[in-house]
Write an enzyme that holds these catalytic residues in place. Structure first.
Site, PDB file in Angstrom:
ATOM      1  N   HIS A  77      41.746  44.278  39.675  1.00 19.41           N
ATOM      2  CA  HIS A  77      41.141  43.385  40.672  1.00 19.41           C
ATOM      3  C   HIS A  77      41.517  41.927  40.377  1.00 19.41           C
ATOM      4  O   HIS A  77      41.936  41.192  41.260  1.00 19.41           O
ATOM      5  CB  HIS A  77      39.619  43.581  40.656  1.00 19.41           C
ATOM      6  CG  HIS A  77      38.827  42.482  41.261  1.00 19.41           C
ATOM      7  ND1 HIS A  77      38.487  42.458  42.592  1.00 19.41           N
ATOM      8  CD2 HIS A  77      38.302  41.357  40.714  1.00 19.41           C
ATOM      9  CE1 HIS A  77      37.781  41.367  42.848  1.00 19.41           C
ATOM     10  NE2 HIS A  77      37.667  40.691  41.718  1.00 19.41           N
ATOM     11  N   ASN A  78      41.377  41.526  39.099  1.00 13.48           N
ATOM     12  CA  ASN A  78      41.718  40.155  38.726  1.00 13.48           C
ATOM     13  C   ASN A  78      43.203  39.875  38.930  1.00 13.48           C
ATOM     14  O   ASN A  78      43.579  38.792  39.372  1.00 13.48           O
ATOM     15  CB  ASN A  78      41.333  39.872  37.278  1.00 13.48           C
ATOM     16  CG  ASN A  78      39.868  39.570  37.121  1.00 13.48           C
ATOM     17  OD1 ASN A  78      39.134  39.479  38.101  1.00 13.48           O
ATOM     18  ND2 ASN A  78      39.425  39.440  35.893  1.00 13.48           N
ATOM     19  N   GLU A 133      43.659  39.260  42.579  1.00 14.43           N
ATOM     20  CA  GLU A 133      43.023  37.993  42.937  1.00 14.43           C
ATOM     21  C   GLU A 133      43.857  36.803  42.462  1.00 14.43           C
ATOM     22  O   GLU A 133      44.111  35.863  43.220  1.00 14.43           O
ATOM     23  CB  GLU A 133      41.627  37.949  42.319  1.00 14.43           C
ATOM     24  CG  GLU A 133      40.827  36.716  42.643  1.00 14.43           C
ATOM     25  CD  GLU A 133      39.445  36.779  42.019  1.00 14.43           C
ATOM     26  OE1 GLU A 133      38.499  36.357  42.691  1.00 14.43           O
ATOM     27  OE2 GLU A 133      39.303  37.244  40.859  1.00 14.43           O
ATOM     28  N   LYS A 173      38.455  46.372  37.083  1.00 16.67           N
ATOM     29  CA  LYS A 173      38.197  44.930  37.120  1.00 16.67           C
ATOM     30  C   LYS A 173      39.452  44.159  36.736  1.00 16.67           C
ATOM     31  O   LYS A 173      39.767  43.127  37.333  1.00 16.67           O
ATOM     32  CB  LYS A 173      37.040  44.595  36.167  1.00 16.67           C
ATOM     33  CG  LYS A 173      36.793  43.125  35.940  1.00 16.67           C
ATOM     34  CD  LYS A 173      36.327  42.404  37.176  1.00 16.67           C
ATOM     35  CE  LYS A 173      35.895  40.996  36.783  1.00 16.67           C
ATOM     36  NZ  LYS A 173      36.271  39.974  37.667  1.00 16.67           N
ATOM     37  N   SER A 179      32.205  40.997  39.171  1.00 20.55           N
ATOM     38  CA  SER A 179      33.082  40.057  39.851  1.00 20.55           C
ATOM     39  C   SER A 179      32.311  39.325  40.937  1.00 20.55           C
ATOM     40  O   SER A 179      31.463  39.907  41.603  1.00 20.55           O
ATOM     41  CB  SER A 179      34.261  40.807  40.493  1.00 20.55           C
ATOM     42  OG  SER A 179      35.129  39.904  41.128  1.00 20.55           O
TER      43      SER A 179
END
Length: 149
Positions: free
Chosen positions: A115-116, A119, A112, A57
């Site tokens: 996380h995305n 975000e 991940k 990332s």
């Protein structure tokens, strides 16, 4: 390697693995679906190869200053390149390099994915706040700049 998931990824691994020796390590930085990462790790293990899925990332800032790296699958694979990763990863003054071993079973890609989600949720919130302030509150561009600064 950073290769598009699906057929291009599978073909690249198939071709690359024919030139590798037992104990060599493939690092997949393509943010693959975690179940595919698990499948690839098992296939590489049968060939005697190490396989490390790596959630990456950072976008353009990560390309310039180092990404955040989220490793998963075989801990042996992680140990194989552990000394390189902190040098590649983004550096944070109070906590060090943005790299860690998350765990097995595709967990790095799962982290991940979460996380995305966070975000993209943040980006959506900013866009909606901008829209409300511009359309409903009728703020000028200068006022919006002040708010978001």
């Amino acid at each position: 390697m950073l290769v598009k998931v699906g057929s291009p990824f599978d073909q690249t691994i198939k071709t690359l693995s024919t030139y590798m020796e037992k104990g060599d390590c493939i690092v997949d930085g393509g943010n693959e679906w975690y179940e595919n990462t698990e499948r690839q790790e098992k296939e590489m293990s049968r060939l005697g190869l190490l396989y490390l899925g790596m959630g990456v990332s950072g976008g353009e800032e990560g390309a310039r200053h180092g990404p955040s790296l989220m490793s998963r699958e075989s801990f042996e694979s992680y140990k194989y390149i552990e000394d390189i990763l902190p040098k590649v990863a983004a550096q944070v003054l109070d906590s060090g390099p943005c790299v860690t071993y998350i765990g097995k079973d595709g967990s790095g890609n799962f982290v991940k994915m979460v996380h995305n989600g966070i975000e993209y949720g943040d980006m959506q919130l900013i866009a909606e706040a901008y829209d409300v302030l511009k359309s409903v509150a009728k703020l000028s561009n200068e006022e919006l700049h002040s708010v978001f600064s």
